[in-house]
Design a protein around this motif. Structure first.
Motif, mmCIF file in Angstrom:
data_model
loop_
_atom_site.group_PDB
_atom_site.id
_atom_site.type_symbol
_atom_site.label_atom_id
_atom_site.label_comp_id
_atom_site.label_asym_id
_atom_site.label_seq_id
_atom_site.Cartn_x
_atom_site.Cartn_y
_atom_site.Cartn_z
ATOM 1 N N GLN A 1 2.415 1.642 -3.462
ATOM 2 C CA GLN A 1 1.440 2.030 -4.480
ATOM 3 C C GLN A 1 1.087 3.503 -4.403
ATOM 4 O O GLN A 1 0.753 4.114 -5.424
ATOM 5 C CB GLN A 1 0.164 1.181 -4.338
ATOM 6 N N GLU A 2 1.163 4.098 -3.216
ATOM 7 C CA GLU A 2 0.891 5.527 -3.090
ATOM 8 C C GLU A 2 1.851 6.349 -3.930
ATOM 9 O O GLU A 2 1.500 7.412 -4.441
ATOM 10 C CB GLU A 2 0.958 5.943 -1.618
ATOM 11 N N CYS A 3 3.085 5.868 -4.063
ATOM 12 C CA CYS A 3 4.050 6.558 -4.916
ATOM 13 C C CYS A 3 3.997 6.050 -6.346
ATOM 14 O O CYS A 3 4.097 6.830 -7.298
ATOM 15 C CB CYS A 3 5.460 6.386 -4.349
ATOM 16 N N ARG A 4 3.830 4.754 -6.514
ATOM 17 C CA ARG A 4 3.837 4.177 -7.856
ATOM 18 C C ARG A 4 2.724 4.745 -8.731
ATOM 19 O O ARG A 4 2.912 4.983 -9.932
ATOM 20 C CB ARG A 4 3.706 2.659 -7.776
ATOM 21 N N LYS A 5 1.550 4.983 -8.145
ATOM 22 C CA LYS A 5 0.408 5.434 -8.945
ATOM 23 C C LYS A 5 0.647 6.811 -9.566
ATOM 24 O O LYS A 5 -0.027 7.172 -10.541
ATOM 25 C CB LYS A 5 -0.852 5.463 -8.084
ATOM 26 N N ARG B 1 0.841 -1.203 0.000
ATOM 27 C CA ARG B 1 0.000 0.000 0.000
ATOM 28 C C ARG B 1 0.881 1.260 0.000
ATOM 29 O O ARG B 1 0.605 2.221 -0.732
ATOM 30 C CB ARG B 1 -0.906 0.001 1.229
ATOM 31 N N ASP C 1 3.375 7.748 -11.159
ATOM 32 C CA ASP C 1 4.072 7.551 -12.428
ATOM 33 C C ASP C 1 4.509 6.089 -12.501
ATOM 34 O O ASP C 1 5.677 5.757 -12.287
ATOM 35 C CB ASP C 1 5.287 8.464 -12.547
ATOM 36 N N PRO C 2 3.579 5.172 -12.807
ATOM 37 C CA PRO C 2 3.907 3.745 -12.763
ATOM 38 C C PRO C 2 5.060 3.353 -13.675
ATOM 39 O O PRO C 2 5.918 2.544 -13.282
ATOM 40 C CB PRO C 2 2.598 3.063 -13.192
ATOM 41 N N ASP D 1 8.521 1.713 -12.182
ATOM 42 C CA ASP D 1 8.831 0.325 -12.528
ATOM 43 C C ASP D 1 10.177 0.157 -13.210
ATOM 44 O O ASP D 1 10.564 -0.976 -13.523
ATOM 45 C CB ASP D 1 7.744 -0.240 -13.447
#
Length: 475
Positions: free
Chosen positions: A150-154, A147, A156-157, A161
């Protein structure tokens, strides 16, 4: 040199289009830069498997050779996420002798904190980890870590990645090509050893020389890595105990009292008292071990060892039922009342495979630590636990180094020599220099003895004799 948004705009005018074979060097922005430092930029693919897709702009700095240049030494920063431009700005004087023969170049790697592609909070915060006691607890930790990631990934996925060290290594090779060099020589510090090894694996014919300084070792499996680390941690804790016998800040039987404190805190966590904001925070024994490690490894200048004194005082305060001594120095260092597992750093480390394969491997490493490391068993778990439940797969797995590489040189201190030595012994003919003392990153911190051996290697490919040791200067 921390590049501001204005600085980045100025550097953007120096960007190299993909078809350009050379870099356009110009004046570096910022008042703190060395007068002779030059800066440029280069565009690289975000995803090296899709060279025609989205691109990134990387910032590069050069300290030109002061004599006739024989090529380029590329300095790979640690972190992950450290700035090589900062290294050249604030520690460039350590390269002065090397610059008589070589240009020294470094960069802000794609995972540096200074670009603004992800908010700074993604690099400066992360979850507080717990030590799971069951498969269910391990799964719940994974949910918490995922979780947070994902707060950071969302935001700039695609960028999130592609922060693995193999991508960083390919970026370095793009810089090499733009410099017009057939081969590079390297100074790789701390986590910079992971992209350095990736570069050697991907481009062995383009490595002239490879100097690894306190390098993080990605090539070992989790159990072997933990076994070496436990041995290192226990030896360092033993040095702390020996010092405690010579001063009046520790009290008697520090080792026994520390183990009692940790065991007690694992049963009943110790609160952090006196918080003006009223936030309820408590330290488990696992938290105490994690918080103690930076001070144990880096005690500060001899003979005062101020960070060992700080640790001893924090232990005594915790024995009285207050973990504020630990929380205050952790907060001063990282802005958190307990050590966080930084999301930005984990975006690289987890992609590089520095993670547990699952609960079974975690339990095996934990059991080994409880047998062989009575004082710091939790520290063999902490970094890899930060990748539990990680939302991005391993993209830079550990793989053997190829044949045909030139001999490497490694160097390290009491707490990182064994990690580096394990890497370089995989390359025939390699050598190491052991520093008989504390520290980390010997070249960049100005250790004259180690720098002399590294420069002889980088300049003339002359390796030191087996068993070469550097010692701290006498007080």
């Amino acid at each position: 040199m921390h590049l501001t948004a204005t600085s980045l705009l100025l550097l953007g005018s120096l960007a190299v289009v993909p078809s350009s074979p050379t870099l356009e060097w110009g004046t570096c922005p910022g008042d703190e830069r060395p007068e002779d430092m030059e800066c440029a930029s280069i565009r690289v693919p975000l995803d090296w498997k899709k060279p025609g897709g989205r691109s990134l702009t990387l910032w590069i700095a050069r300290l030109p050779a002061t004599g006739s240049s024989s090529g380029t030494v590329f300095s790979i920063p640690g972190g992950p996420g450290g700035s090589g431009i900062d290294d050249l700005t604030y520690r460039g004087g350590n390269f002065s002798a090397l610059r008589e023969r070589f240009d020294v170049v470094s960069f802000e790697p794609r995972n540096a904190t200074t670009y603004g592609r992800l908010p700074v909070r993604c690099f400066g915060t992360g979850p507080w980890l717990t030590r799971p006691d069951s498969p269910g607890a391990y799964a719940r930790l994974g949910v918490k870590v995922r979780r947070s990631a994902q707060e950071c990934r969302k935001l700039d996925p695609a960028f999130f990645d592609h922060l693995d060290s193999a991508s960083v290594a390919r970026d370095i090779d793009a810089v090499r090509a733009a410099l017009g060099e057939k081969r590079l020589s390297f100074v790789a510090t701390s986590y910079g050893g992971v992209p350095a090894v990736a570069y050697a694996r991907l481009f062995p014919q383009r490595v002239r020389a490879m100097y690894l300084d306190g390098a993080v070792n990605q090539l070992r499996d989790a159990a072997t890595d933990a076994r070496v680390r436990y041995r290192t941690y226990e030896a360092q804790f033993g040095r702390f105990l020996t010092w405690c016998q010579t001063v009046d800040v520790c009290g008697k039987d520090m080792g026994k009292r520390w183990r009692t404190l940790v065991a007690s805190a694992d049963r009943t966590p110790i609160p952090v008292k006196g918080r003006p904001d009223g936030e309820a925070v408590a330290y488990s024994g696992f938290d105490l071990q994690v918080a103690a490690m930076p001070n144990l490894v880096g005690p500060g200048p001899a003979p005062e060892y101020p960070r060992w004194r700080q640790l001893a005082a924090a232990v005594r305060q915790a024995e009285r039922g207050d973990a504020a001594g630990f929380a205050s120095y952790v907060d001063a260092g990282v802005g958190s009342l307990k050590p966080p597992s930084f999301v930005g750093m984990n975006a690289t480390q987890c992609a590089d495979g520095l993670r547990f394969s699952g609960y079974r491997e975690y339990r095996a490493v934990r059991a080994m630590g409880e047998r062989v490391s009575p004082n710091l068993a939790g520290m063999g778990l902490w970094h890899r636990l930060g990748c539990t439940g990680w939302p991005v797969p391993v993209t830079n797995p550990s793989e053997p180094l190829p044949s045909g590489l030139p001999p490497f040189l490694g160097a390290g201190t009491w707490t990182d020599h064994d990690d580096t030595a394990d890497i370089v012994r995989r390359v025939p003919g390699s050598a190491t220099v052991r520093f008989d003392g504390h520290g980390h990153g010997l070249y960049l911190t100005g250790n004259a003895c180690v720098i002399a051996h590294a420069n002889a290697y980088l300049t003339d490919l002359r390796l030191p004799a087996p068993g070469t040791t550097c010692r701290p200067p006498k007080p």
